[in-house]
Design a protein around this motif. Structure first.
Motif, mmCIF file in Angstrom:
data_model
loop_
_atom_site.group_PDB
_atom_site.id
_atom_site.type_symbol
_atom_site.label_atom_id
_atom_site.label_comp_id
_atom_site.label_asym_id
_atom_site.label_seq_id
_atom_site.Cartn_x
_atom_site.Cartn_y
_atom_site.Cartn_z
ATOM 1 N N LYS A 76 0.858 -1.176 0.000
ATOM 2 C CA LYS A 76 0.000 0.000 0.000
ATOM 3 C C LYS A 76 0.899 1.231 0.000
ATOM 4 N N GLU A 77 1.213 1.652 -1.203
ATOM 5 C CA GLU A 77 2.112 2.759 -1.412
ATOM 6 C C GLU A 77 1.490 4.099 -0.907
ATOM 7 N N GLY A 78 2.147 5.019 0.269
ATOM 8 C CA GLY A 78 2.122 5.444 0.989
ATOM 9 C C GLY A 78 3.248 5.430 1.555
ATOM 10 N N ASP A 100 15.721 3.740 -7.564
ATOM 11 C CA ASP A 100 16.303 4.950 -8.144
ATOM 12 C C ASP A 100 15.184 5.910 -8.495
ATOM 13 N N ASN A 101 15.227 7.120 -7.921
ATOM 14 C CA ASN A 101 14.164 8.115 -8.141
ATOM 15 C C ASN A 101 12.800 7.583 -7.720
ATOM 16 N N TYR A 102 12.761 6.718 -6.718
ATOM 17 C CA TYR A 102 11.487 6.152 -6.267
ATOM 18 C C TYR A 102 10.796 7.155 -5.355
ATOM 19 N N VAL A 103 9.617 7.599 -5.768
ATOM 20 C CA VAL A 103 8.908 8.660 -5.061
ATOM 21 C C VAL A 103 7.801 8.062 -4.198
ATOM 22 N N ASN A 104 8.183 7.302 -3.189
ATOM 23 C CA ASN A 104 7.195 6.712 -2.292
ATOM 24 C C ASN A 104 7.898 6.108 -1.083
ATOM 25 N N ALA A 105 7.094 5.607 -0.178
ATOM 26 C CA ALA A 105 7.567 4.890 1.003
ATOM 27 C C ALA A 105 6.495 3.877 1.340
#
Length: 535
Positions: free
Chosen positions: A208-210, A314-319
């Motif tokens: 659950k990307e967030g 790389d350049n991953y815009v999530n947690a």
């Protein structure tokens, strides 16, 4: 994937939780009159239990005799069995035992329940995720309808379950498809199919990307281990929380951060340690919040720490949070310059772990929105509790990480629709909206309950929160609002709780804390009505 209908819910087997939707690449507040006696609140608040005390409580409830007694009192069938998941004990001695169920040895998805007892062990009531009788004609499944195991790495072979999360219970298969999503996040697609017909009943995405110099919180103290020449980011005082470096990889535990002089990071993203400092600080601060405010030692209440993994991909815009590894994972953001390791993001992800070990809200439909909102609510609560001068507490989510590239936050709690997609108010289509946006309803409720409606200013931030019915509301303060939500989450909510159920759960929690005729109970009801969730 098409939006999920209200009927499309999955039981609480979601393995991970993240900050934003998969499609996105990206102290005190609101003073208010109490109108109630705090003496009553003290008894209904969670008791502060050490890890060993919590473990002992769970073991006592998990004895064969104790479970048999509760099963008999509940009138369960001969093939049904209870399995203790968690126990909450209040200061007055009352207990709330959360059970998962099996039928003929098979997990019952949507069969969870909470048994409420007085200090002397008398059952007062039971809260169930489903009212349906758990029974199927046979647990034998035709081989012709058994799904194949996907070849992707991380896939799991089908397992037989009883699907009871919606309607009449049926025998089903649950399959987990691994691999990697388009966003770069791990893939854990859970697919539920009818064992007798092969028809797909539901599917959901499990993911659950967030002293250091952090990028977002300034100079901070860190819990570390080791000695001169080799210190590590392992927090001995907080269950051995640890922080590791994935070095842009997308799997594994990562490499434990080490340092020669115990002075970590520079506050700049170019230093790999900096993201580690923010993540480690966030984990410690969240741990302290749950322990000091709610008496919960560790995410699962068992005193065990969690792992934080930074520099994912790389350049991953999530947690995201993963139950499987009991860990948080953080990308470095656009251009690898804005790691998603701010305090509220860390608190958001770790709070998914608290939800999964308590109410286990299904990550779909309205319960999914409540799951996401719970993480946003406690993210705000952790910020206010931390009182960090470099990251001033507010009612916004992700305001530090610049995920939109224009300085705006990811989400707003005072008026969620300001992000362009979140819901301010409940309507009949709320269960069909992505959970990251239907969460706006509960976020808005929490803001109204804490701060109130109309023009307000908290910590230098100006808000102007509307209500559906145009009523002007006064808040009761975040210190009371957070305790009401935590009590509702851990004692009243189940995997299938929807918005109407959340209203009932928070009213019950406020009544237990402050009394049936208290100003707090009235404020809870008014705040829900303000977001169009009525009784």
């Amino acid at each position: 994937m098409r939006p999920l209908t209200k009927k499309q819910r999955i039981s609480a087997l979601a393995a991970t939780a993240a900050l934003v939707a998969a499609g996105v690449t990206a102290g005190t507040a609101g003073a208010a009159p109490s109108g109630s006696a705090d003496a009553k609140a003290n008894g209904a608040l969670p008791a502060k239990l050490s890890a060993s005390q919590h473990t002992s409580l769970v073991k006592k409830a998990d004895t064969k005799a104790a479970k048999a007694a509760d099963a008999k009192a509940l009138g369960l069938g001969a093939k049904e069995a209870l399995h203790v998941k968690d126990v909450i004990k209040n200061k007055d001695g009352a207990t709330h035992t959360r059970y998962e169920r099996t039928y003929d040895g098979l997990p019952v998805l949507g069969g969870d329940l909470v048994v409420h007892k007085t200090a002397d062990g008398k059952v007062t009531r039971t809260t169930k995720a489903t009212k349906a009788k758990i029974a199927v004609k046979s647990t034998r499944a035709a081989a012709s309808h058994k799904p194949a195991t996907a070849e992707a790495k991380g896939s799991k072979a089908p397992r037989k379950v009883i699907w009871a999360s919606d309607g009449k219970p049926v025998l089903a298969w649950e399959t987990v498809v691994g691999g990697t999503q388009k966003s770069g996040a791990p893939n854990q697609l859970h697919v539920i199919t009818d064992a007798n017909t092969g028809k797909k009943l539901f599917e959901f995405q499990g993911v659950k990307e967030g002293t250091g110099e952090s990028q977002y919180s300034g100079s901070v103290e860190l819990g570390t281990s080791g000695s001169d020449g080799k210190f590590t980011l392992v927090d001995e005082g907080r269950g051995k929380n640890e922080t590791t470096d994935l070095k842009n990889g997308q799997s594994g535990d990562g490499e434990l951060f080490t340092d020669e002089d115990d002075k970590w990071g520079t506050g700049k993203p170019e230093d790999a340690q900096t993201a580690g400092v923010d993540a480690h600080y966030g984990a410690a601060t969240t741990w302290d919040y749950y322990k000091n405010v709610h008496g919960r030692e560790g995410i699962a209440g068992d005193g065990k720490g969690a792992r934080s993994r930074v520099h994912y991909g790389d350049n991953y815009v999530n947690a995201f949070w993963e139950d499987g590894c009991f860990c948080m994972t953080y990308g470095d953001g656009e251009g690898n310059k804005k790691p998603l390791t701010s305090l509220d993001v860390a608190a958001h992800e770790m709070s998914h772990g608290v939800t999964s070990t308590t109410a286990n809200l299904e990550y779909a439909g309205e319960s999914g929105g409540l799951n996401e909102a719970t993480s946003d609510i406690f993210a705000a609560a952790v910020e206010f509790s931390a009182n960090n001068k470099e990251d001033v507490a507010d009612y916004m989510v992700g305001e530090k990480i610049d995920i939109n590239g224009d300085g705006t936050p990811l989400r707003y709690m005072d008026e969620p629709s300001k992000d362009g997609q979140s819901l301010d108010y409940w309507d009949t289509n709320a269960g069909d909206v992505d959970v990251h946006y239907s969460s706006g309803i509960a976020n808005h409720f929490f803001f109204l309950l804490s701060v109130g409606s109309g023009e307000r200013e908290v910590n230098g931030v100006k808000y102007n929160s509307p209500t559906k019915n145009g009523e002007k509301l006064e808040g009761i303060g975040i210190e009371k609002a957070e305790k009401i939500w935590f009590k509702a989450l851990t004692e009243e909510m189940t995997s299938t709780t929807d918005y109407k159920g959340a209203r009932a759960a928070t009213l019950k929690a406020a009544e237990g804390l402050y009394g049936a005729d208290s100003a707090e109970v009235k404020a809870v009801g008014a705040a829900w009505t303000g977001v169009n969730v009525t009784g």
